[in-house]
Design a protein around this motif. Structure first.
Motif, PDB file in Angstrom:
ATOM      1  N   THR A   1      14.591 -21.759  17.796  1.00 53.20           N
ATOM      2  CA  THR A   1      16.005 -21.799  18.173  1.00 53.20           C
ATOM      3  C   THR A   1      16.883 -21.010  17.202  1.00 53.20           C
ATOM      4  O   THR A   1      17.956 -20.530  17.587  1.00 53.20           O
ATOM      5  CB  THR A   1      16.504 -23.253  18.249  1.00 53.20           C
ATOM      6  N   MET A   2      16.455 -20.864  15.959  1.00 49.88           N
ATOM      7  CA  MET A   2      17.239 -20.074  15.011  1.00 49.88           C
ATOM      8  C   MET A   2      17.211 -18.585  15.345  1.00 49.88           C
ATOM      9  O   MET A   2      18.109 -17.840  14.954  1.00 49.88           O
ATOM     10  CB  MET A   2      16.713 -20.296  13.585  1.00 49.88           C
ATOM     11  N   SER A   3      16.178 -18.149  16.062  1.00 50.97           N
ATOM     12  CA  SER A   3      16.070 -16.743  16.436  1.00 50.97           C
ATOM     13  C   SER A   3      16.356 -16.506  17.917  1.00 50.97           C
ATOM     14  O   SER A   3      16.113 -15.412  18.424  1.00 50.97           O
ATOM     15  CB  SER A   3      14.670 -16.221  16.095  1.00 50.97           C
ATOM     16  N   SER A   4      16.865 -17.520  18.618  1.00 49.99           N
ATOM     17  CA  SER A   4      17.154 -17.427  20.049  1.00 49.99           C
ATOM     18  C   SER A   4      18.637 -17.677  20.290  1.00 49.99           C
ATOM     19  O   SER A   4      19.353 -18.170  19.408  1.00 49.99           O
ATOM     20  CB  SER A   4      16.316 -18.451  20.827  1.00 49.99           C
ATOM     21  N   PRO A   5      19.134 -17.355  21.485  1.00 51.02           N
ATOM     22  CA  PRO A   5      20.525 -17.662  21.797  1.00 51.02           C
ATOM     23  C   PRO A   5      20.817 -19.155  21.666  1.00 51.02           C
ATOM     24  O   PRO A   5      19.954 -20.003  21.905  1.00 51.02           O
ATOM     25  CB  PRO A   5      20.669 -17.192  23.251  1.00 51.02           C
ATOM     26  N   ALA A   6      22.050 -19.472  21.294  1.00 48.77           N
ATOM     27  CA  ALA A   6      22.421 -20.860  21.069  1.00 48.77           C
ATOM     28  C   ALA A   6      22.306 -21.695  22.338  1.00 48.77           C
ATOM     29  O   ALA A   6      22.157 -22.921  22.260  1.00 48.77           O
ATOM     30  CB  ALA A   6      23.849 -20.932  20.527  1.00 48.77           C
ATOM     31  N   GLY A   7      22.373 -21.047  23.503  1.00 46.90           N
ATOM     32  CA  GLY A   7      22.214 -21.798  24.746  1.00 46.90           C
ATOM     33  C   GLY A   7      20.869 -22.477  24.827  1.00 46.90           C
ATOM     34  O   GLY A   7      20.755 -23.601  25.341  1.00 46.90           O
ATOM     35  N   LEU A   8      19.819 -21.844  24.320  1.00 49.96           N
ATOM     36  CA  LEU A   8      18.501 -22.470  24.299  1.00 49.96           C
ATOM     37  C   LEU A   8      18.452 -23.592  23.272  1.00 49.96           C
ATOM     38  O   LEU A   8      17.764 -24.588  23.476  1.00 49.96           O
ATOM     39  CB  LEU A   8      17.425 -21.433  23.992  1.00 49.96           C
ATOM     40  N   GLY A   9      19.162 -23.412  22.164  1.00 46.43           N
ATOM     41  CA  GLY A   9      19.244 -24.503  21.190  1.00 46.43           C
ATOM     42  C   GLY A   9      19.900 -25.732  21.788  1.00 46.43           C
ATOM     43  O   GLY A   9      19.470 -26.866  21.529  1.00 46.43           O
ATOM     44  N   LEU A  10      20.923 -25.508  22.615  1.00 41.98           N
ATOM     45  CA  LEU A  10      21.576 -26.630  23.294  1.00 41.98           C
ATOM     46  C   LEU A  10      20.619 -27.293  24.277  1.00 41.98           C
ATOM     47  O   LEU A  10      20.583 -28.530  24.398  1.00 41.98           O
ATOM     48  CB  LEU A  10      22.821 -26.106  24.016  1.00 41.98           C
ATOM     49  N   TYR A  11      19.833 -26.494  24.975  1.00 40.84           N
ATOM     50  CA  TYR A  11      18.837 -27.019  25.911  1.00 40.84           C
ATOM     51  C   TYR A  11      17.825 -27.903  25.179  1.00 40.84           C
ATOM     52  O   TYR A  11      17.510 -29.003  25.620  1.00 40.84           O
ATOM     53  CB  TYR A  11      18.145 -25.853  26.614  1.00 40.84           C
ATOM     54  N   PHE A  12      17.304 -27.428  24.044  1.00 48.08           N
ATOM     55  CA  PHE A  12      16.324 -28.201  23.279  1.00 48.08           C
ATOM     56  C   PHE A  12      16.947 -29.439  22.661  1.00 48.08           C
ATOM     57  O   PHE A  12      16.290 -30.485  22.564  1.00 48.08           O
ATOM     58  CB  PHE A  12      15.693 -27.325  22.192  1.00 48.08           C
ATOM     59  N   PHE A  13      18.190 -29.343  22.221  1.00 49.27           N
ATOM     60  CA  PHE A  13      18.847 -30.501  21.609  1.00 49.27           C
ATOM     61  C   PHE A  13      18.995 -31.638  22.610  1.00 49.27           C
ATOM     62  O   PHE A  13      18.629 -32.789  22.332  1.00 49.27           O
ATOM     63  CB  PHE A  13      20.215 -30.086  21.059  1.00 49.27           C
ATOM     64  N   VAL A  14      19.511 -31.322  23.800  1.00 53.57           N
ATOM     65  CA  VAL A  14      19.668 -32.356  24.831  1.00 53.57           C
ATOM     66  C   VAL A  14      18.301 -32.857  25.286  1.00 53.57           C
ATOM     67  O   VAL A  14      18.105 -34.060  25.510  1.00 53.57           O
ATOM     68  CB  VAL A  14      20.485 -31.800  26.019  1.00 53.57           C
ATOM     69  N   GLY A  15      17.331 -31.946  25.415  1.00 54.17           N
ATOM     70  CA  GLY A  15      15.977 -32.372  25.783  1.00 54.17           C
ATOM     71  C   GLY A  15      15.370 -33.287  24.742  1.00 54.17           C
ATOM     72  O   GLY A  15      14.649 -34.233  25.080  1.00 54.17           O
ATOM     73  N   GLY A  16      15.652 -33.034  23.453  1.00 54.88           N
ATOM     74  CA  GLY A  16      15.152 -33.909  22.398  1.00 54.88           C
ATOM     75  C   GLY A  16      15.742 -35.307  22.473  1.00 54.88           C
ATOM     76  O   GLY A  16      15.050 -36.301  22.221  1.00 54.88           O
ATOM     77  N   LEU A  17      17.031 -35.395  22.842  1.00 54.69           N
ATOM     78  CA  LEU A  17      17.654 -36.712  22.998  1.00 54.69           C
ATOM     79  C   LEU A  17      17.001 -37.497  24.143  1.00 54.69           C
ATOM     80  O   LEU A  17      16.795 -38.714  24.037  1.00 54.69           O
ATOM     81  CB  LEU A  17      19.157 -36.551  23.257  1.00 54.69           C
TER      82      LEU A  17
END
Length: 305
Positions: free
Chosen positions: A220-236
């Motif tokens: 996620t640090m090397s990808s667009p922040a939109g994917l980081g948001l996807y992983f964050f919500v998926g982690g919850l």
């Protein structure tokens, strides 16, 4: 079963993203190709539709899409996590027998004896319904892959999504904040999954459960922040699934204990005793004598005739 399934899922998603990044071709600055036409463009349309519902916010559109996907997958994920928990409890209950078999396997001196003890281990697994795959399948991953691919392509190649901002975070650029949040959400999920787990299994799972959050962090640090948001919500949502399983773990443990008590313990498999060299030599000598006498009898018979 020592290898974390979550690690393999994360690795598959990351590999898919790398593959997609090389599949879209550009001509005169415009993307084209199968991935763009059948994943990026439909993904853009879905994002535009959801964003219009939520006041033009593509951040909320990604969150709602992740929630919808996770809600659809929730029954399947809970069922598979329950199956994995059942396998963990069974492994914990037969561990004393497994350790005893492993000790005898290490002390075995012949290949025949080692093969017999290995067969005994397989019998123990079969009689107690223990699966080598840990009770987890690939259906959730197969369902998520096209959705994740469409989201990845849409964020990368859509001008609206790449320029969108959510909570002062540009969704088209990498964000260390969302990367850390995604890392912490999956780290929390790994911690929750170890609650109520036997100590011996905790020691085995700590390393593999840490690998998935670390990989998500770097990805996620090397990808667009939109994917980081996807992983964050998926982690919850993964934390929610784990809490549901932890709530049912005591009941699962009681059911498995009652089932395992009815299972017969497999009798140790006794390997065939190796024949001593003296016995082999005596047997060979006896066979030679019998063959010589038989041949002599045949020759006498031919002479008389």
């Amino acid at each position: 079963m020592k290898i974390s399934k979550r690690f393999s899922v994360t690795a598959s998603l990351a590999s898919l993203a790398l593959l997609l990044s090389g599949c879209v071709q550009t001509k005169n600055g415009k993307p084209y190709g199968f991935v763009y036409d059948y994943l990026a463009v439909p993904g853009q349309h879905v994002m535009d539709w959801l964003a219009n519902i939520f006041g033009g916010s593509y951040g909320w559109a990604i969150i709602i899409l992740t929630v919808i996907v996770r809600m659809v997958l929730l029954p399947v994920m809970v069922k598979q996590m329950r199956g994995a928990t059942v396998q963990q409890e069974k492994m914990s209950m037969v561990r004393p027998q497994m350790q005893e078999i492993q000790k005898r396997q290490k002390a075995a001196k012949t290949k025949e004896e080692q093969a017999a003890i290995s067969q005994e281990m397989m019998t123990l697994y079969r009689n107690n319904g223990i699966s080598m795959t840990g009770g987890i399948g690939c259906l959730p991953l197969l369902i998520q892959m096209p959705i994740f691919a469409a989201l990845y392509a849409a964020i990368r190649y859509s001008p609206e999504l790449s320029k969108a901002v959510f909570m002062n975070i540009p969704l088209g650029k990498s964000s260390w904040i969302l990367a850390i949040l995604a890392f912490l959400s999956y780290l929390l999920q790994g911690y929750l999954s170890m609650l109520g787990m036997p100590d011996d299994q905790k020691k085995q799972m700590r390393y593999t459960l840490l690998m998935s959050p670390v990989m998500i962090l770097f990805f996620t640090m090397s990808s667009p922040a939109g994917l980081g948001l996807y992983f964050f919500v998926g982690g919850l949502f993964a934390c929610l699934q784990t809490l549901i399983i932890n709530f049912y773990r005591p009941r699962i443990r009681r059911e498995i204990k009652e089932e395992m008590e009815k299972m017969p313990k497999p009798a140790p498999v006794t390997p065939a005793k190796p024949v001593a060299p003296k016995q082999v030599k005596a047997q060979v000598t006896k066979t030679h004598k019998q063959n010589r006498n038989r041949n002599a009898g045949k020759q006498q018979h031919h002479r008389r005739s």
